[in-house]
Design a protein around this motif. Structure first.
Motif, PDB file in Angstrom:
ATOM      1  N   LEU A 124       0.831  -1.203   0.000  1.00 22.99           N
ATOM      2  CA  LEU A 124       0.000   0.000   0.000  1.00 22.99           C
ATOM      3  C   LEU A 124       0.866   1.254   0.000  1.00 22.99           C
ATOM      4  O   LEU A 124       0.578   2.223  -0.712  1.00 22.99           O
TER       5      LEU A 124
ATOM      6  N   GLN B 134       1.998   1.775  -3.414  1.00 23.89           N
ATOM      7  CA  GLN B 134       0.906   2.224  -4.278  1.00 23.89           C
ATOM      8  C   GLN B 134       0.600   3.699  -4.045  1.00 23.89           C
ATOM      9  O   GLN B 134       0.315   4.444  -4.985  1.00 23.89           O
TER      10      GLN B 134
ATOM     11  N   VAL C 199       0.834   4.924   6.458  1.00 24.09           N
ATOM     12  CA  VAL C 199      -0.603   4.629   6.419  1.00 24.09           C
ATOM     13  C   VAL C 199      -1.175   4.874   7.809  1.00 24.09           C
ATOM     14  O   VAL C 199      -0.552   4.526   8.824  1.00 24.09           O
TER      15      VAL C 199
ATOM     16  N   GLN D 180      -6.458  -2.172   4.344  1.00 25.55           N
ATOM     17  CA  GLN D 180      -5.356  -1.687   3.516  1.00 25.55           C
ATOM     18  C   GLN D 180      -5.371  -2.356   2.148  1.00 25.55           C
ATOM     19  O   GLN D 180      -5.047  -1.725   1.126  1.00 25.55           O
ATOM     20  N   ARG D 181      -5.734  -3.637   2.075  1.00 26.01           N
ATOM     21  CA  ARG D 181      -5.833  -4.316   0.785  1.00 26.01           C
ATOM     22  C   ARG D 181      -6.887  -3.656  -0.099  1.00 26.01           C
ATOM     23  O   ARG D 181      -6.704  -3.527  -1.317  1.00 26.01           O
TER      24      ARG D 181
ATOM     25  N   GLY E  40      -7.589  -0.523   0.083  1.00 24.65           N
ATOM     26  CA  GLY E  40      -6.976   0.741  -0.319  1.00 24.65           C
ATOM     27  C   GLY E  40      -6.082   0.585  -1.530  1.00 24.65           C
ATOM     28  O   GLY E  40      -6.043   1.465  -2.410  1.00 24.65           O
ATOM     29  N   ILE E  41      -5.340  -0.521  -1.607  1.00 24.37           N
ATOM     30  CA  ILE E  41      -4.486  -0.770  -2.770  1.00 24.37           C
ATOM     31  C   ILE E  41      -5.320  -0.801  -4.041  1.00 24.37           C
ATOM     32  O   ILE E  41      -4.991  -0.170  -5.053  1.00 24.37           O
TER      33      ILE E  41
END
Length: 393
Positions: A67, A70, A92, A280-281, A283-284
């Protein structure tokens, strides 16, 4: 039973209005800063897949590396900085407001002075005060409903401050700072060693080409991230909430100098330890695949802004101007909203119209009402009808 510094912090005036209207089933609500559409399915599916894969454990304080990479790639594409960002300048956080709170914890000692452009979302001014810092409010000017910054006033007020905070595009006014003012402010901060903190929650929600910059196919608000050296005292705080319709997910990030980030992990550990990995996944995927979503969101908001500006402008005694960015109309009902809290309660309880009182954003907002236009056009039309009936009453 609490610290004395908390006694002077006002409770949310928006919540106070909402509580006054409890029990009214036919409310049309424009008071909170979020849209009426859920998070898109492609983002939700990414979180579901991560949960199904068991991605529920602690992770790095600063966020999972994928993330952070990214986010760096996103910033490099959006801003095209002369010195590309790397993941080691990214952290983050558990929401944009968490980023702002942690930044304040990292920088401010009791008695430090912080200059903040106002009116503004109340959390921005309350966070430094919780830590014992002094907030220097620098009000925007307003003429015929349009808001602008007197940069000389800001620079004069910020001479001996530890930090300057700017939220542009601005909540609640929609004001967008020009690139020339950003440039001058950055030069001022560099010369005096002052931290410049940019609350970039609405950076993608910009409507007027005159106040925006085009990079490839992206249109965004002016800023200074493209000009920042690795060691500049500049921090950008951001969030997934607005541009990706993820208000309930509580995921954000910040970009800062490497030395700041290196020590920042300790603060994350002592506050939240880490943001949830399955979020967070999501968010990626939002950053990687979300361009079409943002373009559609901006166009939807532009149409809503134009409709609301036209409809309010046609009513008697309304002072309004189309905002250049964000998702709010900040307007005045002449003769009716000098006490904006009382008037917002009246509209909620008597008209079934939920808008935020301007006083919620500081004394500079008194006399105004904030209408979040991230809503369907039929709902906006109904809200205007209700306001029109009660203005005439």
């Amino acid at each position: 039973m609490l610290r004395t510094s908390l006694d002077s912090l006002p409770a949310s005036r928006i919540r106070e209005v909402a509580n006054a209207a409890l029990g009214r089933a036919d409310l049309v609500k424009f008071w909170f800063g979020e849209g009426d559409l859920p998070t898109p399915a492609f983002i939700r599916e990414a979180a579901k897949a991560a949960l199904d894969a068991g991605d529920t454990f602690y992770n790095h304080n600063l966020g999972i590396l994928e993330l952070r990479e990214q986010i760096a790639q996103y910033a490099n594409t959006l801003r095209a900085p002369a010195t590309p960002l790397d993941a080691d300048r990214v952290a983050v956080t558990s929401a944009g407001v968490n980023a702002l709170s942690l930044i304040a914890q990292a920088l401010l000692d009791p008695g430090d002075r912080v200059a903040i452009v106002t009116p503004v979302w109340p959390n921005v001014t309350s966070i430094p005060r919780i830590l014992g810092a002094e907030v220097v409010r620098v009000p925007l000017d307003v003429s015929a409903g349009a808001w602008s910054l007197d940069l000389d006033r800001l620079l004069a007020a910020a001479q001996d401050t530890r930090a300057i905070v700017v939220n542009s595009p601005n909540n609640p006014t929609g004001w967008t700072m020009s690139q020339s003012q950003w440039d001058a402010l950055l030069a001022f901060c560099r010369k005096r060693g002052i931290w410049l903190i940019s609350d970039d929650a609405y950076e993608r929600l910009v409507y007027d080409r005159a106040t925006s910059i085009r990079t490839g196919n992206r249109v965004h608000a002016p800023g200074v991230l493209a000009q920042i050296d690795r060691d500049d005292r500049f921090i950008s705080a951001n969030t997934f909430s607005k541009s990706w319709s993820m208000t309930g997910w509580r995921l954000g990030w910040l970009v800062a100098p490497r030395g700041f980030i290196a020590n920042f992990a300790k603060l994350v550990e002592f506050n939240t330890s880490c943001a949830p990995p399955f979020i967070q996944r999501a968010g990626i995927v939002a950053l990687r695949d979300g361009d079409a979503l943002i373009e559609a969101t901006v166009e939807r908001l532009r149409r809503a802004r134009d409709l609301l500006t036209q409809r309010l402008g046609a009513l008697a005694n309304i002072e309004v101007a189309a905002p250049g960015g964000a998702m709010y109309m900040f307007f005045r009902v002449r003769g009716r909203s000098d006490d904006s809290l009382a008037y917002a309660k009246y509209l909620a309880t008597e008209a079934g119209l939920g808008v935020a009182p301007g006083i919620a954003f500081g004394p500079e907002g008194e006399g105004y009402l904030r209408w979040c236009f991230a809503a369907s056009e039929p709902l906006i039309e109904e809200g205007v009808r209700r306001l029109a009936r009660h203005i005439a009453a």
